[in-house]
Write a protein that holds these residues in place. Structure first.
Motif, PDB file in Angstrom:
ATOM      1  N   VAL A  63       0.856  -1.192   0.000  1.00 31.41           N
ATOM      2  CA  VAL A  63       0.000   0.000   0.000  1.00 31.41           C
ATOM      3  C   VAL A  63       0.891   1.241   0.000  1.00 31.41           C
ATOM      4  O   VAL A  63       1.680   1.438   0.924  1.00 31.41           O
ATOM      5  CB  VAL A  63      -0.938   0.015   1.218  1.00 31.41           C
ATOM      6  N   ALA A  68       9.140   4.065  -0.585  1.00 29.84           N
ATOM      7  CA  ALA A  68       9.247   2.772   0.087  1.00 29.84           C
ATOM      8  C   ALA A  68       8.423   1.708  -0.635  1.00 29.84           C
ATOM      9  O   ALA A  68       8.902   0.602  -0.900  1.00 29.84           O
ATOM     10  CB  ALA A  68       8.782   2.899   1.542  1.00 29.84           C
ATOM     11  N   VAL A  89      -1.369  -0.886  -4.142  1.00 23.77           N
ATOM     12  CA  VAL A  89      -2.549  -0.022  -4.010  1.00 23.77           C
ATOM     13  C   VAL A  89      -2.065   1.418  -3.883  1.00 23.77           C
ATOM     14  O   VAL A  89      -1.353   1.745  -2.930  1.00 23.77           O
ATOM     15  CB  VAL A  89      -3.385  -0.414  -2.768  1.00 23.77           C
ATOM     16  N   PRO A  91      -3.506   5.547  -5.061  1.00 19.02           N
ATOM     17  CA  PRO A  91      -4.506   6.302  -5.810  1.00 19.02           C
ATOM     18  C   PRO A  91      -3.935   7.197  -6.908  1.00 19.02           C
ATOM     19  O   PRO A  91      -4.605   7.447  -7.908  1.00 19.02           O
ATOM     20  CB  PRO A  91      -5.187   7.160  -4.726  1.00 19.02           C
ATOM     21  N   ILE A  99      12.088  14.505  -2.971  1.00 17.75           N
ATOM     22  CA  ILE A  99      13.527  14.740  -3.091  1.00 17.75           C
ATOM     23  C   ILE A  99      13.751  15.651  -4.298  1.00 17.75           C
ATOM     24  O   ILE A  99      13.193  15.421  -5.364  1.00 17.75           O
ATOM     25  CB  ILE A  99      14.281  13.404  -3.271  1.00 17.75           C
ATOM     26  N   SER A 101      12.603  18.559  -4.560  1.00 15.74           N
ATOM     27  CA  SER A 101      11.498  19.499  -4.780  1.00 15.74           C
ATOM     28  C   SER A 101      11.803  20.888  -4.232  1.00 15.74           C
ATOM     29  O   SER A 101      11.169  21.862  -4.657  1.00 15.74           O
ATOM     30  CB  SER A 101      10.184  18.956  -4.201  1.00 15.74           C
ATOM     31  N   ALA A 132      -6.661   2.990  -6.093  1.00 14.70           N
ATOM     32  CA  ALA A 132      -7.621   3.216  -5.006  1.00 14.70           C
ATOM     33  C   ALA A 132      -6.820   3.513  -3.746  1.00 14.70           C
ATOM     34  O   ALA A 132      -5.600   3.354  -3.725  1.00 14.70           O
ATOM     35  CB  ALA A 132      -8.501   1.988  -4.803  1.00 14.70           C
ATOM     36  N   ILE A 365       6.774   0.264   6.439  1.00 13.51           N
ATOM     37  CA  ILE A 365       8.081   0.796   6.034  1.00 13.51           C
ATOM     38  C   ILE A 365       7.963   2.262   5.638  1.00 13.51           C
ATOM     39  O   ILE A 365       6.866   2.779   5.435  1.00 13.51           O
ATOM     40  CB  ILE A 365       8.675  -0.026   4.860  1.00 13.51           C
ATOM     41  N   LYS A 375      13.669   9.627   8.755  1.00 16.42           N
ATOM     42  CA  LYS A 375      12.579   9.571   7.772  1.00 16.42           C
ATOM     43  C   LYS A 375      13.090  10.222   6.492  1.00 16.42           C
ATOM     44  O   LYS A 375      13.075  11.443   6.355  1.00 16.42           O
ATOM     45  CB  LYS A 375      11.342  10.284   8.308  1.00 16.42           C
ATOM     46  N   CYS A 410      22.550  11.638   1.655  1.00 13.08           N
ATOM     47  CA  CYS A 410      21.683  12.775   1.397  1.00 13.08           C
ATOM     48  C   CYS A 410      22.520  13.951   0.926  1.00 13.08           C
ATOM     49  O   CYS A 410      23.571  14.220   1.513  1.00 13.08           O
ATOM     50  CB  CYS A 410      20.962  13.132   2.698  1.00 13.08           C
ATOM     51  N   TRP A 466      23.318  10.783  -7.768  1.00 17.76           N
ATOM     52  CA  TRP A 466      22.719  10.039  -6.637  1.00 17.76           C
ATOM     53  C   TRP A 466      21.205   9.979  -6.793  1.00 17.76           C
ATOM     54  O   TRP A 466      20.579   8.923  -6.653  1.00 17.76           O
ATOM     55  CB  TRP A 466      23.112  10.734  -5.330  1.00 17.76           C
TER      56      TRP A 466
HETATM   57  C1  FAD Z   1      11.243  19.002   0.484  1.00 20.83           C
HETATM   58  C2  FAD Z   1      11.699  17.592   0.763  1.00 20.83           C
HETATM   59  C3  FAD Z   1      12.973  17.205   0.401  1.00 20.83           C
HETATM   60  C4  FAD Z   1      13.414  15.914   0.646  1.00 20.83           C
HETATM   61  N1  FAD Z   1      14.685  15.557   0.281  1.00 20.83           N
HETATM   62  C5  FAD Z   1      15.141  14.324   0.550  1.00 20.83           C
HETATM   63  C6  FAD Z   1      16.459  13.957   0.192  1.00 20.83           C
HETATM   64  O1  FAD Z   1      17.235  14.752  -0.344  1.00 20.83           O
HETATM   65  N2  FAD Z   1      16.864  12.693   0.453  1.00 20.83           N
HETATM   66  C7  FAD Z   1      16.039  11.772   1.033  1.00 20.83           C
HETATM   67  O2  FAD Z   1      16.463  10.629   1.224  1.00 20.83           O
HETATM   68  N3  FAD Z   1      14.765  12.099   1.404  1.00 20.83           N
HETATM   69  C8  FAD Z   1      14.310  13.346   1.178  1.00 20.83           C
HETATM   70  N4  FAD Z   1      13.018  13.683   1.536  1.00 20.83           N
HETATM   71  C9  FAD Z   1      12.197  12.720   2.299  1.00 20.83           C
HETATM   72  C10 FAD Z   1      11.506  11.695   1.395  1.00 20.83           C
HETATM   73  O3  FAD Z   1      10.774  12.324   0.378  1.00 20.83           O
HETATM   74  C11 FAD Z   1      10.571  10.817   2.227  1.00 20.83           C
HETATM   75  O4  FAD Z   1      11.272  10.366   3.357  1.00 20.83           O
HETATM   76  C12 FAD Z   1      10.097   9.630   1.401  1.00 20.83           C
HETATM   77  O5  FAD Z   1       9.311  10.076   0.338  1.00 20.83           O
HETATM   78  C13 FAD Z   1       9.327   8.640   2.263  1.00 20.83           C
HETATM   79  O6  FAD Z   1       8.861   7.595   1.463  1.00 20.83           O
HETATM   80  P1  FAD Z   1       7.462   6.874   1.784  1.00 20.83           P
HETATM   81  O7  FAD Z   1       7.310   5.824   0.747  1.00 20.83           O
HETATM   82  O8  FAD Z   1       7.402   6.527   3.208  1.00 20.83           O
HETATM   83  O9  FAD Z   1       6.380   8.027   1.567  1.00 20.83           O
HETATM   84  P2  FAD Z   1       5.965   8.749   0.216  1.00 20.83           P
HETATM   85  O10 FAD Z   1       7.127   8.814  -0.697  1.00 20.83           O
HETATM   86  O11 FAD Z   1       5.318  10.012   0.618  1.00 20.83           O
HETATM   87  O12 FAD Z   1       4.895   7.789  -0.447  1.00 20.83           O
HETATM   88  C14 FAD Z   1       3.678   7.504   0.198  1.00 20.83           C
HETATM   89  C15 FAD Z   1       2.681   7.052  -0.857  1.00 20.83           C
HETATM   90  O13 FAD Z   1       1.566   6.448  -0.200  1.00 20.83           O
HETATM   91  C16 FAD Z   1       0.381   6.829  -0.877  1.00 20.83           C
HETATM   92  N5  FAD Z   1      -0.749   6.685   0.059  1.00 20.83           N
HETATM   93  C17 FAD Z   1      -1.038   7.441   1.138  1.00 20.83           C
HETATM   94  N6  FAD Z   1      -2.158   7.004   1.732  1.00 20.83           N
HETATM   95  C18 FAD Z   1      -2.580   5.926   1.020  1.00 20.83           C
HETATM   96  C19 FAD Z   1      -3.698   5.051   1.134  1.00 20.83           C
HETATM   97  N7  FAD Z   1      -4.616   5.176   2.120  1.00 20.83           N
HETATM   98  N8  FAD Z   1      -3.840   4.073   0.216  1.00 20.83           N
HETATM   99  C20 FAD Z   1      -2.927   3.912  -0.775  1.00 20.83           C
HETATM  100  N9  FAD Z   1      -1.852   4.722  -0.938  1.00 20.83           N
HETATM  101  C21 FAD Z   1      -1.684   5.719  -0.046  1.00 20.83           C
HETATM  102  C22 FAD Z   1       0.656   8.265  -1.307  1.00 20.83           C
HETATM  103  O14 FAD Z   1      -0.194   8.656  -2.378  1.00 20.83           O
HETATM  104  C23 FAD Z   1       2.132   8.191  -1.705  1.00 20.83           C
HETATM  105  O15 FAD Z   1       2.297   7.903  -3.075  1.00 20.83           O
HETATM  106  C24 FAD Z   1      12.550  14.984   1.286  1.00 20.83           C
HETATM  107  C25 FAD Z   1      11.254  15.377   1.643  1.00 20.83           C
HETATM  108  C26 FAD Z   1      10.828  16.667   1.386  1.00 20.83           C
HETATM  109  C27 FAD Z   1       9.435  17.065   1.779  1.00 20.83           C
END
Ligand code: FAD
Length: 476
Positions: A63, A68, A89, A91, A99, A101, A132, A365, A375, A410, A466
């Motif tokens: 999900v 991750a 899953v 949406p 990263i 951004s 979804a 995760i 994080k 990073c 990177w």
């Molecule tokens: C400005 C900025 C700069 C960053 N720079 C770095 C960097 O240089 N290096 C680095 O390592 N990290 C960086 N990060 C951090 C990094 O982006 C996050 O740590 C990373 O995206 C976490 O991955 P994740 O899969 O846990 O979450 P996300 O990447 O946010 O993915 C979560 C996904 O889950 C989906 N989702 C949510 N709820 C549901 C649901 N109910 N059902 C199905 N899907 C769902 C969302 O739509 C999304 O696609 C940065 C973050 C920001 C904000």
């Protein structure tokens, strides 16, 4: 970057599929290591891989199609073989990378260029992508309910839903979306903040806030302050101001910069030398309140003195928590938000399996988990691989790797053309059952991540390599 788990992967293929499977796989694993700044095209022109028949079977549901989740879905196929049914899953049809951004804010990149699709998961790795949202988990019956009303059974569930943001400082989600963007999930808010910065008057004032740790991307807010300062003094005048209101307190009262949560050396240098006179860094602030209409920001400094400032642009980064962990959220309702303050999911870091009662086979995760690792997207990629490795071992009747290793790299842009970096290797501390920063291959108390001696253009170039490599490892 992923040395430890690529090594694990090689061992896994040798163990489960024989060396010929590796040879068959390698040519399909091409990914970009150039310095282009584009996301994927949305196309999936590459051919399907030929995963090994490992004999492993089962319904794997992931999900969240971000850093991750996508890595987990792909590596379940690579390491688990052809017999697994893998469903993602998610949406959103396009994932916008957080990263890099911050580089949208100074006009170096665009939101569109940071878009990645899930096409390769389907065409190359045979993952079923369901458009979804997850709305409920029945851990007893191992079944999910989705936003379209469908039920989805699983044998193993990997949750990677990222974070959601609290209404804070007097602001609502609508305020974040329309006038005081946090832009801490890349997308429309990033563009809104960019537009607001571009429209700022000469020598104007920008105010941003940083929540108490833990929050997503420890160096990210400090990096943002640098890029905004660089943009404003270059395009809007040397009298521009960037006021950084950090809710974290200095660890040394005599040195305010000890409140900086990551790359303290690099950002101290940036604030006191590179962007001196523009960045006004205020750690240990409390009582932040923001008027979304007038943009007046009031706060109390760490000496207890109240202030009010009215900037042209205000960028609150509010406290956040695991997606679904509000009182009525699906993570909470399933009993999985069992970490600090009910905001995160506690996991066994050997497998990233939830420690909640009755949650056998549920793994969490990425940013949503509470595991002792920062994080970050690079770390989310590592967590996904440790988790998948543990799942594949479990399906094979084995225990998880008792000594997993993860690393974090990073890069932080300091100006439009220079960057610093931070890196750390994490090893499992079997006594305290958590990851700790490793030093010289051994677990050393007090070991710290290593950071660049100074920002440079060479670091900036390496940052692009990177980034493309990391995104390729997940999405290509
Ligand atoms: C400005 C900025 C700069 C960053 N720079 C770095 C960097 O240089 N290096 C680095 O390592 N990290 C960086 N990060 C951090 C990094 O982006 C996050 O740590 C990373 O995206 C976490 O991955 P994740 O899969 O846990 O979450 P996300 O990447 O946010 O993915 C979560 C996904 O889950 C989906 N989702 C949510 N709820 C549901 C649901 N109910 N059902 C199905 N899907 C769902 C969302 O739509 C999304 O696609 C940065 C973050 C920001 C904000």
């Amino acid at each position: 970057m992923t040395q430890a788990h690529n090594t694990l992967a090689r061992r896994r293929w040798l163990m489960l599929a024989g060396a010929s499977a590796i040879t068959a796989l390698v040519p399909t694993l091409g990914w970009s290591d150039g310095d282009e700044d584009e996301g994927d095209s949305g196309s999936s022109s590459t051919t399907a891989i030929s995963p090994a028949a490992t004999g492993l079977t089962g319904r794997m549901v992931v999900v969240g199609g971000g850093m991750a989740g996508v890595t987990a879905a792909k590596y379940l196929r690579l390491w688990g073989g052809s017999g697994l049914t893998i469903t993602l899953v998610e949406p959103a049809t396009t994932y916008v990378s957080n990263i890099m951004s911050n580089l949208v804010l100074n006009g170096s990149r665009t939101v569109t260029s940071l878009g990645y699709t899930h096409g390769n998961l389907t065409s190359k790795y045979g993952v079923n992508v369901v458009r979804a949202s997850l709305t409920a988990i029945d851990t007893a019956n191992k079944s999910l309910t989705l936003s379209d009303g469908a039920s989805l059974p699983y044998d193993r569930l990997v949750l990677a839903p990222g974070v959601e943001f609290e209404d804070a400082y007097g602001l609502t989600q609508t305020d974040y979306e329309t006038r005081t963007p946090h832009a801490w999930r890349a997308g429309p808010q990033t563009q809104l903040l960019r537009d607001q910065l571009a429209a700022m008057p000469s020598n104007g004032t920008f105010v941003m806030t940083i929540p108490k740790a833990p929050y997503r991307c420890p160096p990210g807010p400090y990096e943002r302050a640098c890029l905004v300062a660089d943009f404003l003094k270059t395009h809007k005048g040397a009298g521009s101001k960037v006021i950084v209101l950090d809710e974290n307190f200095p660890t040394d009262a005599a040195n305010p910069y000890t409140a900086i949560q990551a790359e303290a050396h690099s950002f101290t240098q940036a604030y006191t030398v590179t962007h001196a006179g523009v960045v006004d860094y205020q750690p240990g602030v409390t009582d932040i309140a923001i008027d979304p209409v007038t943009k007046a920001v009031s706060y109390t400094d760490r000496m207890g003195v109240p202030h009010t400032v009215t900037p042209q642009v205000v960028n609150p980064i509010p406290p956040h928590r695991a997606t679904g962990s509000s009182a009525t959220g699906w993570l909470t309702q399933a009993g999985l938000a069992n970490g600090a303050s009910g905001k995160w999911a506690l996991v066994n870091v050997l497998s990233f399996e939830s420690t909640a009662a009755g949650a056998t086979g549920v793994h969490v995760i990425g940013d949503a988990s509470q595991c002792g690792l920062p994080k970050a997207g690079h770390v989310a990629n590592q967590e996904a691989k440790i988790c998948v490795d543990a799942i594949v071992r479990a399906l094979s009747g084995q225990q998880p790797d008792p000594a997993p290793v993860a690393n974090s790299a990073c890069y932080s842009p300091i100006t439009a053309s220079t960057a610093s970096w931070l890196t750390a290797v994490y090893q499992y501390d079997s006594v305290n059952k958590k990851f700790v920063v490793a030093n010289n291959g051994g677990v050393t108390a007090g070991a710290k991540p290593v950071e660049a001696a100074s920002a440079s253009s060479q670091n900036f170039q390496q940052m692009n390599t990177w980034f493309n490599t990391l995104m390729g490892d997940a999405f290509a």
